[in-house]
Scaffold this motif. Structure first.
Motif, short mmCIF file in Angstrom:
data_model
loop_
_atom_site.label_atom_id
_atom_site.label_comp_id
_atom_site.label_asym_id
_atom_site.label_seq_id
_atom_site.Cartn_x
_atom_site.Cartn_y
_atom_site.Cartn_z
N VAL A 206 0.35 -1.19 -0.27
CA VAL A 206 0.33 -0.25 -0.20
C VAL A 206 0.72 1.21 0.28
O VAL A 206 0.97 2.29 -0.37
CB VAL A 206 -0.65 -0.03 1.37
CG1 VAL A 206 -1.51 1.28 1.32
CG2 VAL A 206 -2.05 -1.28 1.08
N VAL A 218 -0.57 -3.35 -6.77
CA VAL A 218 -1.64 -4.12 -5.72
C VAL A 218 -2.95 -4.46 -7.15
O VAL A 218 -3.69 -5.07 -6.22
CB VAL A 218 -1.65 -2.52 -5.44
CG1 VAL A 218 -3.13 -2.63 -4.31
CG2 VAL A 218 -0.66 -2.03 -3.75
N ALA A 234 -7.25 -4.06 2.77
CA ALA A 234 -5.63 -3.32 2.21
C ALA A 234 -5.57 -2.60 3.72
O ALA A 234 -6.05 -1.90 4.53
CB ALA A 234 -5.43 -1.84 1.15
N GLN A 242 -4.06 6.87 -1.48
CA GLN A 242 -3.84 5.50 -1.34
C GLN A 242 -5.36 4.71 -1.40
O GLN A 242 -6.00 3.81 -1.84
CB GLN A 242 -2.59 5.19 0.17
CG GLN A 242 -1.67 5.60 0.25
CD GLN A 242 -1.29 5.04 1.47
OE1 GLN A 242 -1.88 5.02 2.31
NE2 GLN A 242 0.49 5.41 0.85
N LEU A 246 -7.36 2.62 -4.35
CA LEU A 246 -7.62 1.49 -3.76
C LEU A 246 -9.05 1.41 -3.67
O LEU A 246 -9.57 0.10 -4.11
CB LEU A 246 -7.59 0.76 -2.66
CG LEU A 246 -6.31 0.96 -1.46
CD1 LEU A 246 -5.81 1.66 -0.49
CD2 LEU A 246 -6.20 -0.83 -2.36
N CYS A 251 -10.61 -2.45 -4.30
CA CYS A 251 -10.70 -3.12 -2.72
C CYS A 251 -11.58 -3.34 -2.81
O CYS A 251 -12.55 -2.14 -2.38
CB CYS A 251 -9.62 -2.09 -2.48
SG CYS A 251 -9.13 -3.40 -0.45
N ILE A 254 -10.77 -1.44 4.19
CA ILE A 254 -9.33 -0.74 4.20
C ILE A 254 -9.06 -0.54 5.48
O ILE A 254 -9.72 -0.09 6.73
CB ILE A 254 -8.84 0.77 4.09
CG1 ILE A 254 -10.25 1.85 4.06
CG2 ILE A 254 -9.13 0.80 2.02
CD1 ILE A 254 -9.14 3.27 3.23
#
Ligand code: C2E
Ligand code: CA
Ligand code: CA
Ligand code: CA
Length: 277
Positions: A206, A218, A234, A242, A246, A251, A254
């Motif tokens: 990350v 990633v 993540a 970030q 993501l 993703c 987080i």
């Protein structure tokens, strides 16, 4: 030259001795403080990127010292593992997680998952899965709210035995996450055999996302997770950039300082109540 060598060895022996004395002292202090109930389990929120709500947390051990500082788990976990104390501490961590789930339930919050880290030494304990199931039952906690975070290193020796235990736990409804994905041995061949529900992308990936091929790496990890129908988390997310990346890469969840550091139980409950408003 010979004399020089002897001196060198003598010096080496001294530091090794010092090192062992330090370790022993730390192990004794850790045992004493654990018995005196001075260890704490803190919780770091995990946020769903779709809903921006807290969906779970990771339980992280804290060892406060006399002067109010914390000794890092990176220092004391290896000592606990080496001295065998990790078995008792690990049992206590699972109890704390169950206790927290019950306390949240009392506040009307019923769907927060708690993930706990488990060491390889705990898996070597033949009573591990029995104790775990028993604890969850005696607290009357929904097993699906408990997740074990395992790392690839757990498969280092006797992977079949570990996979067996994990399958038993999975059959009880307990969730399994693969932690620090990509940092250990390549366990790609085991990915299919592990009863995983989530995959955690290590902080190091990350953090490298905004340089070189970081984002591509990633992306590749995420698409592997997605193809295996695992939820992806993540960890170590510190910046909006970030989080933005993501989100774009799909993703699911987080965890990181951007949202919250690990919190003591009372603060964690407040954080969740705020987040669910
Ligand atoms: P881990 O499982 O990889 O845990 C994530 C670590 O990243 C935690 O460190 C957490 O505080 C830290 N972290 C979270 N978000 C951020 C961020 O945005 N930026 C940065 N720089 N760091 C972040 P922590 O609490 O110091 O724990 C270190 C390690 O100790 C853990 O790494 C885990 O391997 C081990 N550990 C902690 N609690 C337990 C436990 O109950 N049992 C066992 N066996 N190991 C534990
Ligand atoms: Ca972890
Ligand atoms: Ca991790
Ligand atoms: Ca890590």
């Amino acid at each position: 030259a010979k004399k020089h060598n002897t001196q060198k060895y003598a010096y080496f022996d001294d530091t090794l001795e010092q090192k062992m004395a330090w370790r022993l002292g730390m192990a004794q202090q850790l045992r004493a403080d654990f018995k005196a109930q001075k260890l704490q389990l803190w919780f770091q929120p995990q946020i769903d990127l779709q809903t921006t709500k807290v969906v779970g947390c990771e339980g992280l051990l804290r060892w406060p010292t006399e002067n109010g500082n914390m000794i890092s788990p990176d220092i004391f976990i290896p000592i606990a593992e080496h001295s065998g104390l990790i078995i008792e501490i690990g049992d206590w961590v699972i109890e704390q997680a169950c206790r927290e789930i019950k306390q949240l339930e009392n506040l009307g919050i019923t769907k927060i998952k708690i993930s706990v880290n488990v060491s390889i030494a705990q898996f070597r304990d033949p009573t591990f899965s029995k104790k775990l199931v028993h604890t969850i039952e005696s607290f009357n906690v929904n097993p699906e709210l408990i997740e074990l975070e395992i790392t690839e290193s757990i498969l280092m020796n006797n992977p079949n035995a570990v996979i067996n235990v994990l399958n038993q736990l999975k059959a009880h409804g307990i969730q399994i996450a693969l932690d620090d994905f990509g940092t250990g041995f390549s366990s790609l061949s085991y990915l299919n055999k592990l009863p995983l529900s989530r995959m955690k992308i290590d902080r190091s990936f990350v953090q490298d996302m905004d340089s070189g091929n970081g984002k591509t790496i990633v992306q590749t990890i995420l698409s592997l997770g997605q193809k295996l129908t695992l939820k992806t988390i993540a960890e170590g997310v510190e910046t909006e950039t970030q989080a933005q990346y993501l989100t774009e890469l799909g993703c699911d969840i987080i965890q990181g300082y951007l949202y919250s550091k690990p919190l003591p139980p009372e603060d964690f409950k407040l954080f969740i109540e705020q987040s669910l408003k």
